[in-house]
Design a protein around this motif. Structure first.
Motif, PDB file in Angstrom:
ATOM      1  N   ALA A  67     -28.962  20.245 -35.924  1.00  8.85           N
ATOM      2  CA  ALA A  67     -30.486  20.629 -35.040  1.00  8.85           C
ATOM      3  C   ALA A  67     -30.396  22.908 -35.136  1.00  8.85           C
ATOM      4  CB  ALA A  67     -29.783  21.466 -33.859  1.00  8.85           C
ATOM      5  N   PRO A  68     -29.049  23.035 -35.682  1.00  7.94           N
ATOM      6  CA  PRO A  68     -29.253  24.587 -36.239  1.00  7.94           C
ATOM      7  C   PRO A  68     -30.392  25.024 -38.223  1.00  7.94           C
ATOM      8  CG  PRO A  68     -27.557  24.028 -35.302  1.00  7.94           C
ATOM      9  CD  PRO A  68     -27.766  22.796 -35.347  1.00  7.94           C
ATOM     10  N   ILE A  69     -30.203  23.443 -38.389  1.00 12.85           N
ATOM     11  CA  ILE A  69     -31.402  23.180 -39.753  1.00 12.85           C
ATOM     12  C   ILE A  69     -32.651  24.384 -39.043  1.00 12.85           C
ATOM     13  CG2 ILE A  69     -32.120  21.634 -39.432  1.00 12.85           C
ATOM     14  CD1 ILE A  69     -30.878  22.150 -42.481  1.00 12.85           C
ATOM     15  N   THR A  70     -33.178  24.802 -38.021  1.00 10.02           N
ATOM     16  CA  THR A  70     -34.373  25.234 -38.154  1.00 10.02           C
ATOM     17  C   THR A  70     -34.310  26.121 -37.082  1.00 10.02           C
ATOM     18  OG1 THR A  70     -33.979  24.828 -35.378  1.00 10.02           O
ATOM     19  CG2 THR A  70     -35.323  23.003 -36.558  1.00 10.02           C
ATOM     20  N   THR A  71     -33.284  27.058 -38.151  1.00  5.92           N
ATOM     21  CA  THR A  71     -33.056  28.611 -37.953  1.00  5.92           C
ATOM     22  C   THR A  71     -33.548  28.950 -38.954  1.00  5.92           C
ATOM     23  OG1 THR A  71     -30.960  28.439 -37.936  1.00  5.92           O
ATOM     24  CG2 THR A  71     -31.574  28.254 -36.073  1.00  5.92           C
ATOM     25  N   LEU A  72     -33.663  28.414 -40.246  1.00  5.38           N
ATOM     26  CA  LEU A  72     -33.357  28.326 -41.617  1.00  5.38           C
ATOM     27  C   LEU A  72     -34.619  29.298 -41.824  1.00  5.38           C
ATOM     28  CD1 LEU A  72     -30.551  25.796 -43.593  1.00  5.38           C
ATOM     29  CD2 LEU A  72     -30.389  28.315 -43.035  1.00  5.38           C
ATOM     30  N   GLY A  73     -35.053  29.489 -43.156  1.00  7.99           N
ATOM     31  CA  GLY A  73     -36.365  29.947 -43.890  1.00  7.99           C
ATOM     32  C   GLY A  73     -36.703  27.834 -44.372  1.00  7.99           C
ATOM     33  N   THR A  74     -35.878  27.437 -44.756  1.00 11.22           N
ATOM     34  CA  THR A  74     -36.643  25.957 -45.143  1.00 11.22           C
ATOM     35  C   THR A  74     -34.635  25.554 -45.931  1.00 11.22           C
ATOM     36  OG1 THR A  74     -37.955  24.676 -46.367  1.00 11.22           O
ATOM     37  CG2 THR A  74     -37.156  26.519 -47.477  1.00 11.22           C
ATOM     38  N   SER A  75     -35.167  23.930 -46.223  1.00 11.29           N
ATOM     39  CA  SER A  75     -33.951  23.785 -46.998  1.00 11.29           C
ATOM     40  C   SER A  75     -33.815  22.823 -47.158  1.00 11.29           C
ATOM     41  CB  SER A  75     -33.006  22.952 -45.668  1.00 11.29           C
ATOM     42  OG  SER A  75     -33.743  22.247 -44.707  1.00 11.29           O
ATOM     43  N   VAL A  76     -34.254  22.447 -48.635  1.00 10.95           N
ATOM     44  CA  VAL A  76     -33.678  21.312 -49.443  1.00 10.95           C
ATOM     45  C   VAL A  76     -32.639  20.736 -50.055  1.00 10.95           C
ATOM     46  CG1 VAL A  76     -34.910  20.830 -52.125  1.00 10.95           C
ATOM     47  CG2 VAL A  76     -36.040  22.812 -51.533  1.00 10.95           C
ATOM     48  N   HIS A  77     -32.846  19.285 -49.801  1.00 11.36           N
ATOM     49  CA  HIS A  77     -31.470  18.596 -50.016  1.00 11.36           C
ATOM     50  C   HIS A  77     -31.772  18.213 -51.247  1.00 11.36           C
ATOM     51  CE1 HIS A  77     -30.115  19.652 -46.591  1.00 11.36           C
ATOM     52  NE2 HIS A  77     -28.729  19.798 -46.408  1.00 11.36           N
ATOM     53  N   ALA A  78     -30.791  17.764 -52.273  1.00 13.38           N
ATOM     54  CA  ALA A  78     -31.318  17.196 -53.072  1.00 13.38           C
ATOM     55  C   ALA A  78     -30.002  16.154 -54.252  1.00 13.38           C
ATOM     56  CB  ALA A  78     -31.359  17.751 -54.807  1.00 13.38           C
ATOM     57  N   ILE A  79     -30.502  14.901 -53.494  1.00 11.08           N
ATOM     58  CA  ILE A  79     -29.354  13.777 -53.487  1.00 11.08           C
ATOM     59  C   ILE A  79     -28.820  13.543 -55.732  1.00 11.08           C
ATOM     60  CG2 ILE A  79     -28.393  11.563 -53.596  1.00 11.08           C
ATOM     61  CD1 ILE A  79     -28.644  12.788 -50.967  1.00 11.08           C
ATOM     62  N   THR A  80     -27.270  13.808 -55.992  1.00  6.34           N
ATOM     63  CA  THR A  80     -27.662  13.767 -57.184  1.00  6.34           C
ATOM     64  C   THR A  80     -26.904  13.167 -57.595  1.00  6.34           C
ATOM     65  OG1 THR A  80     -25.624  15.123 -56.943  1.00  6.34           O
ATOM     66  CG2 THR A  80     -27.240  15.904 -57.238  1.00  6.34           C
ATOM     67  N   GLY A  81     -25.745  11.850 -56.794  1.00  7.14           N
ATOM     68  CA  GLY A  81     -25.547  10.863 -56.990  1.00  7.14           C
ATOM     69  C   GLY A  81     -25.210  10.052 -55.803  1.00  7.14           C
ATOM     70  N   THR A  82     -24.949   8.463 -56.067  1.00 12.36           N
ATOM     71  CA  THR A  82     -24.326   7.777 -54.959  1.00 12.36           C
ATOM     72  C   THR A  82     -23.864   6.335 -55.558  1.00 12.36           C
ATOM     73  OG1 THR A  82     -26.764   7.873 -53.935  1.00 12.36           O
ATOM     74  CG2 THR A  82     -25.575   5.838 -53.322  1.00 12.36           C
ATOM     75  N   VAL A  83     -23.106   6.119 -54.834  1.00 13.29           N
ATOM     76  CA  VAL A  83     -21.933   4.871 -55.414  1.00 13.29           C
ATOM     77  C   VAL A  83     -21.698   4.477 -54.305  1.00 13.29           C
ATOM     78  CG1 VAL A  83     -19.812   4.178 -56.429  1.00 13.29           C
ATOM     79  CG2 VAL A  83     -20.641   5.868 -57.411  1.00 13.29           C
ATOM     80  N   LEU A  84     -22.110   2.606 -54.465  1.00 17.95           N
ATOM     81  CA  LEU A  84     -22.305   1.944 -53.194  1.00 17.95           C
ATOM     82  C   LEU A  84     -21.242   0.853 -53.355  1.00 17.95           C
ATOM     83  CD1 LEU A  84     -25.610   1.963 -52.551  1.00 17.95           C
ATOM     84  CD2 LEU A  84     -23.975   3.240 -51.616  1.00 17.95           C
ATOM     85  N   ASP A  85     -20.193   0.618 -52.696  1.00 17.57           N
ATOM     86  CA  ASP A  85     -19.208  -0.882 -52.659  1.00 17.57           C
ATOM     87  C   ASP A  85     -19.276  -0.991 -51.605  1.00 17.57           C
ATOM     88  OD1 ASP A  85     -17.926   0.079 -55.298  1.00 17.57           O
ATOM     89  OD2 ASP A  85     -17.526   1.469 -54.421  1.00 17.57           O
ATOM     90  N   VAL A  86     -18.924  -2.145 -51.885  1.00 20.21           N
ATOM     91  CA  VAL A  86     -19.063  -3.349 -50.354  1.00 20.21           C
ATOM     92  C   VAL A  86     -17.219  -2.580 -49.814  1.00 20.21           C
ATOM     93  CG1 VAL A  86     -17.452  -5.024 -51.653  1.00 20.21           C
ATOM     94  CG2 VAL A  86     -18.762  -5.706 -49.939  1.00 20.21           C
ATOM     95  N   GLY A  87     -17.556  -3.192 -48.225  1.00 23.91           N
ATOM     96  CA  GLY A  87     -16.796  -2.815 -47.116  1.00 23.91           C
ATOM     97  C   GLY A  87     -15.597  -3.899 -46.827  1.00 23.91           C
ATOM     98  N   GLU A  88     -14.875  -3.388 -45.997  1.00 22.61           N
ATOM     99  CA  GLU A  88     -13.681  -3.832 -45.639  1.00 22.61           C
ATOM    100  C   GLU A  88     -14.227  -5.317 -45.214  1.00 22.61           C
ATOM    101  OE1 GLU A  88     -10.129  -2.244 -44.960  1.00 22.61           O
ATOM    102  OE2 GLU A  88     -10.413  -0.830 -46.398  1.00 22.61           O
ATOM    103  N   ALA A  89     -14.479  -4.840 -44.036  1.00 24.48           N
ATOM    104  CA  ALA A  89     -15.962  -6.674 -43.363  1.00 24.48           C
ATOM    105  C   ALA A  89     -16.193  -6.912 -43.380  1.00 24.48           C
ATOM    106  CB  ALA A  89     -15.407  -6.071 -42.047  1.00 24.48           C
ATOM    107  N   PRO A  90     -17.209  -7.963 -43.550  1.00 31.68           N
ATOM    108  CA  PRO A  90     -18.125  -8.474 -43.720  1.00 31.68           C
ATOM    109  C   PRO A  90     -19.572  -7.586 -42.591  1.00 31.68           C
ATOM    110  CG  PRO A  90     -17.020 -10.224 -42.650  1.00 31.68           C
ATOM    111  CD  PRO A  90     -16.025  -9.752 -42.205  1.00 31.68           C
ATOM    112  N   GLY A  91     -20.793  -7.046 -43.409  1.00 31.12           N
ATOM    113  CA  GLY A  91     -21.454  -6.627 -42.484  1.00 31.12           C
ATOM    114  C   GLY A  91     -21.467  -4.888 -42.897  1.00 31.12           C
ATOM    115  N   THR A  92     -20.298  -4.611 -43.670  1.00 36.20           N
ATOM    116  CA  THR A  92     -19.798  -3.159 -43.792  1.00 36.20           C
ATOM    117  C   THR A  92     -19.792  -2.538 -45.954  1.00 36.20           C
ATOM    118  OG1 THR A  92     -17.888  -3.338 -43.907  1.00 36.20           O
ATOM    119  CG2 THR A  92     -18.301  -3.400 -42.017  1.00 36.20           C
TER     120      THR A  92
END
Length: 158
Positions: A67-92
């Protein structure tokens, strides 16, 4: 353990990017909805510590944290990398995501951009509806501050 399917990878990538877009859109309830009911967001406490130390539990806790994000003038989030792996349990699954988060505020007539270079460690769980964050832990690699010339104020994508 089986590998993540292409569809799972696309859905998880969408989840990660949707988080950034909803934060920049100042939609704290929308961000909270990306978490499981008992999901956890762990945040740093800059500048005291860049490590993830503050736990926000449940969707209500996540919403309060964002919620405190609304106190800013604005914000910009830029994803620069993503690595995804299977989890330890099914469906994770697990993820490592890097992001530059620009937080813009005005002091007098001058705009300042405080940029957080964030490294997320994520645990995801597939529900009947969609993939959700079970746990998202954010640490900062560094903080940077600089002045900027002009800012389009308000939530992005609002």
């Amino acid at each position: 353990m089986s590998a993540l399917t292409v569809e799972d990878r696309l859905l998880l990538t969408d989840l990660v990017h949707r988080y950034a877009v909803l934060v920049d859109g100042w939609d704290a309830a929308g961000v909270a909805g990306l978490f499981l009911e008992d999901g956890v967001l762990v945040s740093p406490d800059p500048p005291q510590t860049l490590d993830p130390v503050v736990e926000h539990r449940g969707r209500a806790g996540v919403e309060r944290a964002i919620a405190p994000i609304t106190t800013l003038g604005t914000s910009v989030h830029a994803i620069t990398g993503t690595v995804l792996d299977v989890g330890e349990a099914p469906g994770t699954a697990r993820g490592r995501v890097t992001c530059s988060a620009h937080h813009l505020t005005r002091r007098g007539d001058t705009w300042h951009d405080v940029t957080w270079v964030v490294r997320y460690r994520d645990d995801y769980r597939r529900t009947d509806e969609a993939w959700r964050f079970a746990r998202r832990s954010a640490s900062l690699s560094f903080l940077e501050s600089r002045t900027v010339r002009a800012v389009r104020e308000g939530p992005a994508f609002g």
